[in-house]
Design a protein around this motif. Structure first.
Motif, PDB file in Angstrom:
ATOM      1  N   GLY A   1       0.810  -1.217   0.000  1.00 45.64           N
ATOM      2  CA  GLY A   1       0.000   0.000   0.000  1.00 45.64           C
ATOM      3  C   GLY A   1       0.838   1.259   0.000  1.00 45.64           C
ATOM      4  N   TRP A   2       0.129   2.393  -0.197  1.00 44.55           N
ATOM      5  CA  TRP A   2       0.846   3.654  -0.362  1.00 44.55           C
ATOM      6  C   TRP A   2       1.448   4.162   0.937  1.00 44.55           C
ATOM      7  CZ3 TRP A   2      -0.709   8.010   2.306  1.00 44.55           C
ATOM      8  CH2 TRP A   2      -1.966   7.971   2.873  1.00 44.55           C
ATOM      9  N   VAL A   3       0.881   3.752   2.092  1.00 42.27           N
ATOM     10  CA  VAL A   3       1.446   4.198   3.376  1.00 42.27           C
ATOM     11  C   VAL A   3       2.842   3.605   3.564  1.00 42.27           C
ATOM     12  CG1 VAL A   3       1.166   4.174   5.870  1.00 42.27           C
ATOM     13  CG2 VAL A   3      -0.833   4.490   4.395  1.00 42.27           C
ATOM     14  N   ASN A   4       2.963   2.321   3.354  1.00 42.16           N
ATOM     15  CA  ASN A   4       4.281   1.693   3.482  1.00 42.16           C
ATOM     16  C   ASN A   4       5.234   2.176   2.388  1.00 42.16           C
ATOM     17  OD1 ASN A   4       3.570   0.257   5.736  1.00 42.16           O
ATOM     18  ND2 ASN A   4       3.136  -1.648   4.643  1.00 42.16           N
ATOM     19  N   ALA A   5       4.689   2.481   1.206  1.00 42.04           N
ATOM     20  CA  ALA A   5       5.536   3.026   0.147  1.00 42.04           C
ATOM     21  C   ALA A   5       6.128   4.370   0.577  1.00 42.04           C
ATOM     22  CB  ALA A   5       4.745   3.179  -1.148  1.00 42.04           C
TER      23      ALA A   5
END
Length: 427
Positions: free
Chosen positions: A282-286
């Motif tokens: 997901g974009w948070v971990n990215a």
């Protein structure tokens, strides 16, 4: 007979504007330099089977020479020191590279699938996101990129890869690199003295000092590049593991390999890690991976590189990018790997020549901090004189032992017997 007199001839140069004369003088000299560089590049291109192994041997010599000199200063015979460092160093370097490459190869299939998934998600975002691109536009851009890669595939895989196209060429290059490395470590000083013997005698001392400073910059560059690549791989790998991104080991191996191409390699390998994190977590971990990559790069740029390289070995980021770009055009992947070391060596050597240093300047060839000439060329000599004067006040016994050691350690070249080349500890 007439009484007419022949008018004295006039110098045409007096009627040429000074700006034009200076411009013409600079241009023809520049043309000579560019022509020489072009002819040398053609010659090196024809001899790439020899040039590439010698270049690899020189890089390995810069990495291993400090250890050989350290053993030689402790009265270990240089032949034994060379053998010990050669076997141990090549075993260590080979083991690290084998582990990294195997980790990358084992994880490459899954890594490739994740990258393709991330590219598919980016494609969907471009179609349905705020840009509202048409599918025909995206297909056209991808087609242009694919055609560019196909057209430049030969150039990108030239150099060492074409050399290794057959097992015979690869084996020849390997043996030549190993053979050259042995002589660089054991007899580098004599090889260097033979080379500078070809230059005029009145500038031979300055060229000697410039060459040793250039080798010192190469020592610093190779050492720092290897350590920084390891630090980047470990730091980013720990960050990926904590965040929970899969394929942390292959991505760390990719970061390590990319670390040997400054700036561009770090950006490319970091981008792959971000893409994998975006697809799998997901974009948070990215975003967290982006922060980890930026943090590691800041630590590298502001702490590790200044500590390991010093100011003289550092090259401006613009010069690095331009050098790598030119290296890719001229020599493909090998050109990209060798471009920055060449620029670093030329930077230190040219600065030494312009500083007007003479043959009496004390230089340490295996200390990267010696790659930069002093602000005042006379300061180095004054510091050496001061150290000798302070040493004269010591006890007579110590002085006699030191004199005996100096008398027994001189070689036929006038330098220390355990200091055979630009990789020596001192001249």
């Amino acid at each position: 007979m007439t009484n007419a007199k022949i008018a004295p001839t006039e110098d045409a140069s007096t009627h040429v504007p000074r700006v034009l004369r200076v411009t013409a003088a600079v241009c023809w000299r520049l043309l000579v330099v560019l022509g020489t560089v072009y002819v040398l590049s053609l010659a090196l291109g024809r001899l790439y089977v020899v040039v590439i192994p010698v270049a690899i041997a020189l890089l390995l010599a810069a990495l291993l020479a400090p250890a050989v000199s350290w053993l030689a200063r402790r009265r270990v015979p240089r032949a034994i020191a060379t053998a010990v460092v050669l076997v141990g160093g090549l075993a260590l370097v080979g083991g690290v590279l084998t582990f990294v490459i195997n980790a990358f190869i084992n994880g490459f299939p899954e890594l490739q699938r994740e990258i393709l998934r991330s590219l598919g998600q980016i494609r969907g975002w471009l179609l349905q996101g705020p840009l509202h691109l048409r599918e025909e536009q995206i297909d056209e851009y991808l087609g242009q990129a694919a055609r560019w890669l196909q057209e430049n595939q030969a150039a990108l895989t030239s150099g060492a890869l074409s050399t290794a196209s057959t097992f015979g060429n690869f084996l020849t290059g390997l043996v030549l690199a190993l053979f050259t490395l042995i002589f660089f470590l054991h007899d580098g000083r004599r090889v260097w003295l033979f080379l500078i013997g070809l230059v005029p005698s009145h500038v031979r001392g300055r060229v000697d000092v410039a060459g040793i400073r250039g080798f010192a910059s190469l020592v610093g560059y190779v050492r720092a590049t290897a350590l920084v690549a390891v630090a980047d791989a470990v730091g980013i790998g720990i960050g990926l593991t904590i965040i929970g991104v899969p394929l942390a080991l292959p991505l760390s191996a990719l970061v390590f390999l990319g670390g040997f191409v400054p700036i561009i390699g770090a950006v490319a390998s970091g981008s792959v890690a971000v893409l994998v994190a975006l697809v799998t977590s997901g974009w948070v971990n990215a975003l967290l991976v982006v922060l980890v990559v930026l943090l590691v790069q800041q630590v590298e740029g502001h702490i590790l590189q200044p500590l390991l390289l010093g100011r003289a070995v550092q090259v401006h980021a613009l010069a690095v990018v331009l050098a790598i770009s030119a290296g890719v055009v001229v020599g493909g992947i090998v050109g990209a790997l060798l471009a920055v070391p060449v620029v670093a060596v030329l930077n230190s050597a040219i600065r030494s020549l312009t500083a007007g240093e003479d043959a009496e300047t004390p230089v340490t060839g295996t200390d990267p901090h010696e790659a930069e000439p002093p602000a005042n060329p006379e300061s180095a000599g004054n510091e050496a004189d001061a150290q000798q004067a302070s040493g004269a006040g010591k006890s007579t016994g110590t002085g006699s032992h030191r004199a005996a050691d100096d008398a027994g350690g001189k070689s036929a070249n006038g330098g220390p017997a355990d200091s055979p080349g630009p990789d020596s500890d001192s001249r």
